[in-house]
Write an enzyme that holds these catalytic residues in place. Structure first.
Site, mmCIF file in Angstrom:
data_model
loop_
_atom_site.group_PDB
_atom_site.id
_atom_site.type_symbol
_atom_site.label_atom_id
_atom_site.label_comp_id
_atom_site.label_asym_id
_atom_site.label_seq_id
_atom_site.Cartn_x
_atom_site.Cartn_y
_atom_site.Cartn_z
ATOM 1 N N GLU A 106 1.217 -1.398 -0.134
ATOM 2 C CA GLU A 106 0.354 -0.260 0.094
ATOM 3 C C GLU A 106 0.662 1.458 -0.216
ATOM 4 O O GLU A 106 0.575 2.206 0.260
ATOM 5 C CB GLU A 106 -1.509 -0.026 1.025
ATOM 6 C CG GLU A 106 -1.420 -1.293 0.442
ATOM 7 C CD GLU A 106 -3.602 -1.376 1.525
ATOM 8 O OE1 GLU A 106 -3.465 0.248 1.357
ATOM 9 O OE2 GLU A 106 -3.755 -2.227 1.402
HETATM 10 N N1 CAA Z 1 -7.163 10.140 -4.877
HETATM 11 C C1 CAA Z 1 -7.593 10.037 -6.115
HETATM 12 N N2 CAA Z 1 -7.221 11.017 -7.476
HETATM 13 C C2 CAA Z 1 -5.547 10.484 -7.031
HETATM 14 C C3 CAA Z 1 -4.902 10.619 -5.815
HETATM 15 C C4 CAA Z 1 -6.222 10.071 -4.949
HETATM 16 N N3 CAA Z 1 -5.044 9.261 -3.723
HETATM 17 N N4 CAA Z 1 -4.250 10.986 -6.150
HETATM 18 C C5 CAA Z 1 -3.818 11.215 -7.046
HETATM 19 N N5 CAA Z 1 -4.828 11.467 -8.249
HETATM 20 C C6 CAA Z 1 -5.007 11.366 -9.018
HETATM 21 C C7 CAA Z 1 -4.330 13.572 -9.927
HETATM 22 O O1 CAA Z 1 -5.426 14.400 -8.410
HETATM 23 C C8 CAA Z 1 -4.221 12.959 -10.813
HETATM 24 O O2 CAA Z 1 -5.206 13.604 -11.304
HETATM 25 P P1 CAA Z 1 -4.969 13.997 -12.803
HETATM 26 O O3 CAA Z 1 -4.693 13.772 -14.117
HETATM 27 O O4 CAA Z 1 -6.101 14.607 -13.256
HETATM 28 O O5 CAA Z 1 -4.260 15.411 -13.190
HETATM 29 C C9 CAA Z 1 -3.683 11.603 -11.090
HETATM 30 O O6 CAA Z 1 -4.488 10.904 -10.025
HETATM 31 C C10 CAA Z 1 -2.880 11.278 -11.678
HETATM 32 O O7 CAA Z 1 -1.558 11.484 -10.113
HETATM 33 P P2 CAA Z 1 -0.321 11.770 -9.690
HETATM 34 O O8 CAA Z 1 0.450 12.182 -10.629
HETATM 35 O O9 CAA Z 1 -0.391 11.875 -8.688
HETATM 36 O O10 CAA Z 1 0.446 10.931 -10.414
HETATM 37 P P3 CAA Z 1 2.252 9.675 -9.899
HETATM 38 O O11 CAA Z 1 2.359 8.814 -11.080
HETATM 39 O O12 CAA Z 1 2.676 11.068 -9.175
HETATM 40 O O13 CAA Z 1 1.735 9.213 -8.168
HETATM 41 C C11 CAA Z 1 2.734 7.513 -6.846
HETATM 42 C C12 CAA Z 1 2.711 8.750 -8.187
HETATM 43 C C13 CAA Z 1 2.305 8.761 -5.493
HETATM 44 C C14 CAA Z 1 3.978 7.025 -6.647
HETATM 45 C C15 CAA Z 1 1.739 6.346 -7.346
HETATM 46 O O14 CAA Z 1 1.729 5.997 -8.796
HETATM 47 C C16 CAA Z 1 1.264 5.379 -5.887
HETATM 48 O O15 CAA Z 1 0.991 5.771 -4.811
HETATM 49 N N6 CAA Z 1 2.207 4.534 -6.038
HETATM 50 C C17 CAA Z 1 1.948 3.626 -5.071
HETATM 51 C C18 CAA Z 1 1.181 2.452 -5.266
HETATM 52 C C19 CAA Z 1 0.133 1.380 -4.304
HETATM 53 O O16 CAA Z 1 0.655 1.591 -3.187
HETATM 54 N N7 CAA Z 1 0.413 0.774 -4.362
HETATM 55 C C20 CAA Z 1 0.359 -0.212 -3.439
HETATM 56 C C21 CAA Z 1 -0.803 -1.677 -4.606
HETATM 57 S S1 CAA Z 1 -2.249 -2.587 -3.465
HETATM 58 C C22 CAA Z 1 -1.751 -3.368 -2.250
HETATM 59 O O17 CAA Z 1 -0.337 -3.346 -1.867
HETATM 60 C C23 CAA Z 1 -2.306 -3.906 -1.704
HETATM 61 C C24 CAA Z 1 -2.785 -5.680 -0.781
HETATM 62 O O18 CAA Z 1 -3.250 -6.549 -2.093
HETATM 63 C C25 CAA Z 1 -1.280 -6.231 0.068
#
Ligand code: CAA
Length: 402
Positions: free
Chosen positions: A363
């Protein structure tokens, strides 16, 4: 400002603590050793309303607020991370996401049975080559007639081999990176869906972690969650809920470590006195207390923000980062207090230490959260309003039958 839990919160807290102590904890050691998911806990969690705790009554839930979701996560992880992981994926990542983005028909068909615990749900985002970098996923969905044909492979999926319903992410526009991802509700019974369990994990042996394979799976158009291309935002908003449960759970894990370390330090004697009277042991214990108290304050601030309907992506990310790192340090210190006994599975702290490393990774790794926090502080990252926000908690609406 109010730092006191209300009567409903206290009731949920007592119920979940009783369940964790009397029903979950006694099973966990055996199932952790067997590396098996204790399926018998699911019907009891359903009966107690834990699987839909913060979902409105009209959608099969218990009608409680988001703070209650934190209390449930904390209480369950006191017993074991595996019990909290069920809530993280079933309630946090899946059900709340359908609640936030779903049509009325999707809520009736999927959310309600999930909230009642009749169906178990999970979240299929990660792939072997796409973890932190969600846009690197290769699963794809091709439009065909009145639906989509999905192909791809999801990895490291909690409850993959247990769930009935999957929230799966796939590219509808492969050249578009994050913007080309869409979200689909997939049922286990759809032809072409297979799952399996991944073996050899460091911890959370009593949870199920696996893979989902999608081989020409036809998904009806009405199972598209949100709109085409909204999948990345939907996934990120799901993580706003899931990460909160991970953060709250870490507080419970730390509490369990503190209790075991204190109990041991009061009993075990070295150099003619209980080890708790040695200053360096007191220091380890004091640092645990410090981490727990700070983590708890921040987690419940996030729960409060969710209740207000305020966007909390920044705060949730900070909570997940801080609490899981704090819990990793706390579990390690607890093993240190117990010495050789802490290193053995006669006690619980070695299991908590193995388990919590998962929380630091899934996550969003700590490194992803650090990057997010830096970018927020520098003004490189700002949260924009969404088409569908997670609704603010309103007890009248949540507890209404219709
Ligand atoms: N809610 C809604 N929309 C969101 C958001 C949120 N929390 N965060 C970003 N967005 C939107 C932004 O507003 C943006 O919108 P526009 O295109 O309209 O501008 C769009 O999404 C893109 O956002 P970012 O530019 O912020 O995206 P990014 O590419 O910079 O994100 C990152 C980078 C923060 C690294 C993201 O990819 C991330 O959090 N990665 C980690 C993924 C992760 O946590 N994976 C876990 C897998 S699930 C798991 O582990 C479960 C299990 O079963 C164990």
């Amino acid at each position: 400002m109010d730092f006191v839990l209300n009567d409903e919160h206290k009731m949920v807290q007592k119920m979940v603590r009783d369940f964790a102590q009397k029903e979950a904890a006694p099973l966990i050691k055996e199932y952790d050793r067997k590396r098996e998911f204790p399926m018998q806990l699911l019907p009891r969690m359903a009966e107690l309303g834990l699987l839909g705790v913060c979902i409105p009554v009209k959608y099969g839930g218990a009608g409680m607020d988001y703070i209650s979701l934190g209390i449930v996560s904390e209480g369950l992880e006191w017993a074991d991370s595996s019990a909290r992981e069920t809530i993280a994926v079933h309630t946090g990542l899946n059900s709340l996401t359908i609640f936030q983005w779903g049509t009325e028909a999707q809520k009736q068909r999927y959310l309600a049975p999930q909230a009642r615990g009749e169906k178990i749900a999970c979240f299929g985002l990660t792939e072997s080559g796409a973890g932190s970098d969600v846009g690197a996923m290769t699963s794809h969905a091709r439009r065909q007639g009145d639906g989509y044909v999905l192909n791809g492979e999801k990895m490291w999926i909690t409850l993959a081999d247990v769930a009935d319903n999957f929230l799966v992410f796939a590219k509808t526009e492969p050249g578009e990176g994050n913007r080309g991802i869409s979200a689909f509700i997939v049922e286990r019974g759809f032809p072409g869906v297979t799952t399996g369990t991944i073996h050899g994990k460091m911890g959370v042996h009593a949870s199920n972690t696996g893979w989902i394979s999608l081989n020409d799976v036809f998904v009806p158009a009405e199972n598209l969650l949100g709109q085409e291309g909204e999948g990345f935002k939907i996934a990120m908003s799901a993580l706003d809920s899931g990460r909160y449960t991970v953060a709250a759970g870490a507080v419970g894990l730390m509490r369990a470590c503190l209790e075991e370390a204190v109990g041991y330090a009061q009993e075990r004697e070295t150099f003619g006195k209980p080890i708790g009277q040695h200053q360096l042991v007191q220091q380890l214990i004091a640092r645990m207390v410090q981490r727990i108290e700070l983590a708890e304050l921040y987690v419940y601030k996030v729960g409060w923000l969710k209740n207000q309907g305020s966007r909390n992506t920044r705060e949730t990310s900070l909570a997940k980062w801080y609490t899981t790192e704090a819990a990793w340090a706390t579990a390690s210190d607890a093993v240190q207090v117990l010495g050789a006994y802490g290193y053995s599975d006669e006690y619980n702290v070695e299991r908590h230490l193995r388990n919590v490393k998962g929380s630091v990774i899934y996550e969003g790794t700590s490194q992803i959260h650090e990057l997010m926090q830096g970018a927020y502080a520098l003004g490189y990252r700002r949260d924009k309003p969404l088409r569908c926000e997670l609704p603010a908690y309103d007890p009248e609406v949540w507890q209404a039958e219709e």
